[in-house]
Design a protein around this motif. Structure first.
Motif, PDB file in Angstrom:
ATOM      1  N   SER A   1      -8.826 -11.300  -6.720  1.00 30.61           N
ATOM      2  CA  SER A   1      -9.610 -10.120  -6.613  1.00 30.61           C
ATOM      3  C   SER A   1     -10.193  -9.607  -7.799  1.00 30.61           C
ATOM      4  N   ASN A   2     -10.769  -8.503  -7.895  1.00 33.53           N
ATOM      5  CA  ASN A   2     -11.007  -7.658  -9.126  1.00 33.53           C
ATOM      6  C   ASN A   2      -9.801  -7.236  -9.905  1.00 33.53           C
ATOM      7  N   ARG A   3     -10.023  -7.126 -11.271  1.00 34.58           N
ATOM      8  CA  ARG A   3      -8.776  -6.887 -12.251  1.00 34.58           C
ATOM      9  C   ARG A   3      -8.061  -5.675 -11.708  1.00 34.58           C
ATOM     10  N   ASP A   4      -8.609  -4.501 -11.112  1.00 36.74           N
ATOM     11  CA  ASP A   4      -8.119  -3.470 -11.021  1.00 36.74           C
ATOM     12  C   ASP A   4      -7.581  -3.228  -9.486  1.00 36.74           C
ATOM     13  N   GLY A   5      -8.045  -4.164  -8.745  1.00 34.12           N
ATOM     14  CA  GLY A   5      -7.566  -4.245  -7.189  1.00 34.12           C
ATOM     15  C   GLY A   5      -8.446  -3.292  -6.529  1.00 34.12           C
ATOM     16  N   LEU A   6      -9.567  -2.639  -7.052  1.00 32.72           N
ATOM     17  CA  LEU A   6     -10.339  -1.839  -6.291  1.00 32.72           C
ATOM     18  C   LEU A   6     -10.594  -2.250  -4.890  1.00 32.72           C
ATOM     19  N   GLY A   7     -10.600  -1.493  -3.805  1.00 33.99           N
ATOM     20  CA  GLY A   7     -10.798  -1.862  -2.524  1.00 33.99           C
ATOM     21  C   GLY A   7      -9.698  -2.532  -1.709  1.00 33.99           C
ATOM     22  N   ALA A   8      -8.639  -2.724  -2.270  1.00 41.62           N
ATOM     23  CA  ALA A   8      -7.534  -3.406  -1.752  1.00 41.62           C
ATOM     24  C   ALA A   8      -6.850  -2.200  -0.868  1.00 41.62           C
ATOM     25  N   LEU A   9      -6.324  -2.471   0.286  1.00 46.38           N
ATOM     26  CA  LEU A   9      -5.715  -1.689   1.116  1.00 46.38           C
ATOM     27  C   LEU A   9      -4.034  -1.775   1.002  1.00 46.38           C
ATOM     28  N   VAL A  10      -3.342  -0.596   0.905  1.00 48.64           N
ATOM     29  CA  VAL A  10      -2.134  -0.687   0.714  1.00 48.64           C
ATOM     30  C   VAL A  10      -1.202  -0.076   1.953  1.00 48.64           C
ATOM     31  N   TRP A  11      -0.553  -0.881   2.477  1.00 50.45           N
ATOM     32  CA  TRP A  11       0.473  -0.033   3.671  1.00 50.45           C
ATOM     33  C   TRP A  11       1.767   0.124   3.061  1.00 50.45           C
ATOM     34  N   VAL A  12       2.194   1.252   3.088  1.00 52.91           N
ATOM     35  CA  VAL A  12       3.489   1.716   2.639  1.00 52.91           C
ATOM     36  C   VAL A  12       4.503   2.008   3.962  1.00 52.91           C
ATOM     37  N   LYS A  13       5.362   1.211   4.214  1.00 55.00           N
ATOM     38  CA  LYS A  13       6.310   1.403   5.266  1.00 55.00           C
ATOM     39  C   LYS A  13       7.883   1.829   5.136  1.00 55.00           C
TER      40      LYS A  13
ATOM     41  N   ALA B   1      12.111   8.804   2.447  1.00 53.58           N
ATOM     42  CA  ALA B   1      12.562   7.352   2.346  1.00 53.58           C
ATOM     43  C   ALA B   1      13.023   7.008   0.598  1.00 53.58           C
ATOM     44  N   LYS B   2      14.097   6.240   0.904  1.00 53.91           N
ATOM     45  CA  LYS B   2      14.819   5.836  -0.582  1.00 53.91           C
ATOM     46  C   LYS B   2      14.179   4.460  -0.904  1.00 53.91           C
ATOM     47  N   VAL B   3      13.731   3.404   0.110  1.00 48.14           N
ATOM     48  CA  VAL B   3      13.077   2.375  -0.190  1.00 48.14           C
ATOM     49  C   VAL B   3      12.084   1.948   0.842  1.00 48.14           C
ATOM     50  N   VAL B   4      10.961   1.342   0.309  1.00 51.04           N
ATOM     51  CA  VAL B   4       9.901   1.092   1.168  1.00 51.04           C
ATOM     52  C   VAL B   4       9.286  -0.368   1.124  1.00 51.04           C
ATOM     53  N   ASP B   5       8.819  -0.893   2.203  1.00 51.02           N
ATOM     54  CA  ASP B   5       8.059  -2.239   2.085  1.00 51.02           C
ATOM     55  C   ASP B   5       6.616  -1.698   1.921  1.00 51.02           C
ATOM     56  N   ILE B   6       5.992  -2.500   1.179  1.00 52.70           N
ATOM     57  CA  ILE B   6       4.663  -2.542   0.647  1.00 52.70           C
ATOM     58  C   ILE B   6       3.804  -3.745   0.945  1.00 52.70           C
TER      59      ILE B   6
ATOM     60  N   LEU C   1      -1.038   4.445   5.031  1.00 50.94           N
ATOM     61  CA  LEU C   1      -2.401   3.488   4.589  1.00 50.94           C
ATOM     62  C   LEU C   1      -2.994   4.154   3.467  1.00 50.94           C
ATOM     63  N   ARG C   2      -2.954   3.507   2.384  1.00 48.30           N
ATOM     64  CA  ARG C   2      -3.952   3.961   1.363  1.00 48.30           C
ATOM     65  C   ARG C   2      -5.140   2.845   0.744  1.00 48.30           C
ATOM     66  N   LEU C   3      -6.087   3.325   0.129  1.00 46.96           N
ATOM     67  CA  LEU C   3      -7.096   2.379  -0.198  1.00 46.96           C
ATOM     68  C   LEU C   3      -7.204   2.612  -2.039  1.00 46.96           C
ATOM     69  N   CYS C   4      -7.114   1.628  -2.447  1.00 46.99           N
ATOM     70  CA  CYS C   4      -7.254   1.600  -3.807  1.00 46.99           C
ATOM     71  C   CYS C   4      -8.520   1.765  -4.507  1.00 46.99           C
ATOM     72  N   GLN C   5      -8.981   3.098  -4.881  1.00 48.09           N
ATOM     73  CA  GLN C   5     -10.260   3.511  -5.314  1.00 48.09           C
ATOM     74  C   GLN C   5     -10.149   4.507  -6.414  1.00 48.09           C
ATOM     75  N   THR C   6     -11.431   4.928  -7.109  1.00 45.36           N
ATOM     76  CA  THR C   6     -11.271   5.778  -8.102  1.00 45.36           C
ATOM     77  C   THR C   6     -12.344   6.822  -8.040  1.00 45.36           C
ATOM     78  N   ASP C   7     -13.284   6.597  -6.958  1.00 45.21           N
ATOM     79  CA  ASP C   7     -14.366   7.385  -6.887  1.00 45.21           C
ATOM     80  C   ASP C   7     -14.011   8.680  -5.984  1.00 45.21           C
ATOM     81  N   GLY C   8     -14.927   9.523  -5.655  1.00 43.63           N
ATOM     82  CA  GLY C   8     -14.660  10.825  -5.222  1.00 43.63           C
ATOM     83  C   GLY C   8     -15.315  11.883  -5.469  1.00 43.63           C
ATOM     84  N   SER C   9     -15.952  11.849  -6.841  1.00 44.60           N
ATOM     85  CA  SER C   9     -16.459  13.123  -7.461  1.00 44.60           C
ATOM     86  C   SER C   9     -17.641  12.814  -8.488  1.00 44.60           C
ATOM     87  N   TYR C  10     -18.543  13.564  -8.588  1.00 44.80           N
ATOM     88  CA  TYR C  10     -19.578  13.479  -9.756  1.00 44.80           C
ATOM     89  C   TYR C  10     -19.259  13.061 -11.188  1.00 44.80           C
TER      90      TYR C  10
END
Ligand code: CA
Length: 155
Positions: free
Chosen positions: A71-83, A115-120, A91-100
């Motif tokens: 994928s792209n080097r920065d992982g932009l657009g990847a979806l990340v589930w933290v359990k 939580a002390k540990v998580v699955d990602i 659920l989080r999205l790897c993104q940098t946008d959002g403001s002007y």
């Protein structure tokens, strides 16, 4: 319901928030790597305003620094589930946008309560799915596409 309402605290947050500015951009990130997100506001007529988050820590967290290989080097657009082990899922999205004309921290931040540990699980834009098991919280983890940490798996 406790914990679900906003409370006005601008006056308690310090004089910088009371000063009128011509704000044109806003970026969010954890500039001091303490697990609390900070805010940078660009003032069109003055110096940038860094709002350093100094609130008491209220829970555990994990930040994922993604590095794509297919994928792209920065992982932009990847979806990340933290359990969590308690069954909570975030659920989080790897993104940098959002403001002007601004780019926020590309690291994926997730608060995880007690939580002390998580699955990602990382769903990369290439279609690759990486599962990382038993990742300790309150740290920044580097996740490289196709390379598993802990006892995870590739799919
Ligand atoms: Ca911070």
């Amino acid at each position: 319901m406790e914990g679900t309402l906003f409370r006005e605290i601008t006056a308690q947050a310090g004089p910088d928030l009371l000063k009128p500015i011509v704000g044109r951009g806003l970026a969010i990130g954890d500039y001091d790597n303490d697990g609390r997100l900070d805010v940078l506001v660009v003032d069109a007529e003055g110096a940038p305003l860094l709002l350093h988050n100094e609130t008491p820590a209220v829970g555990n967290w994990v930040q994922c620094r993604l590095q794509g290989t297919r994928s792209n080097r920065d992982g932009l657009g990847a979806l990340v589930w933290v359990k969590t082990e308690e069954g909570k899922r975030y659920l989080r999205l790897c993104q940098t946008d959002g403001s002007y004309m601004s780019a926020s921290d590309k690291r994926v931040h997730c608060g995880v309560g007690t939580a002390k540990v998580v699955d990602i699980e990382v769903y990369w834009p290439s279609g690759q799915i990486d599962v990382h098991k038993q990742i300790p919280t309150n740290r920044i983890v580097s996740l490289i596409e196709g390379k598993i940490r802990g006892e995870g798996r590739l799919s």
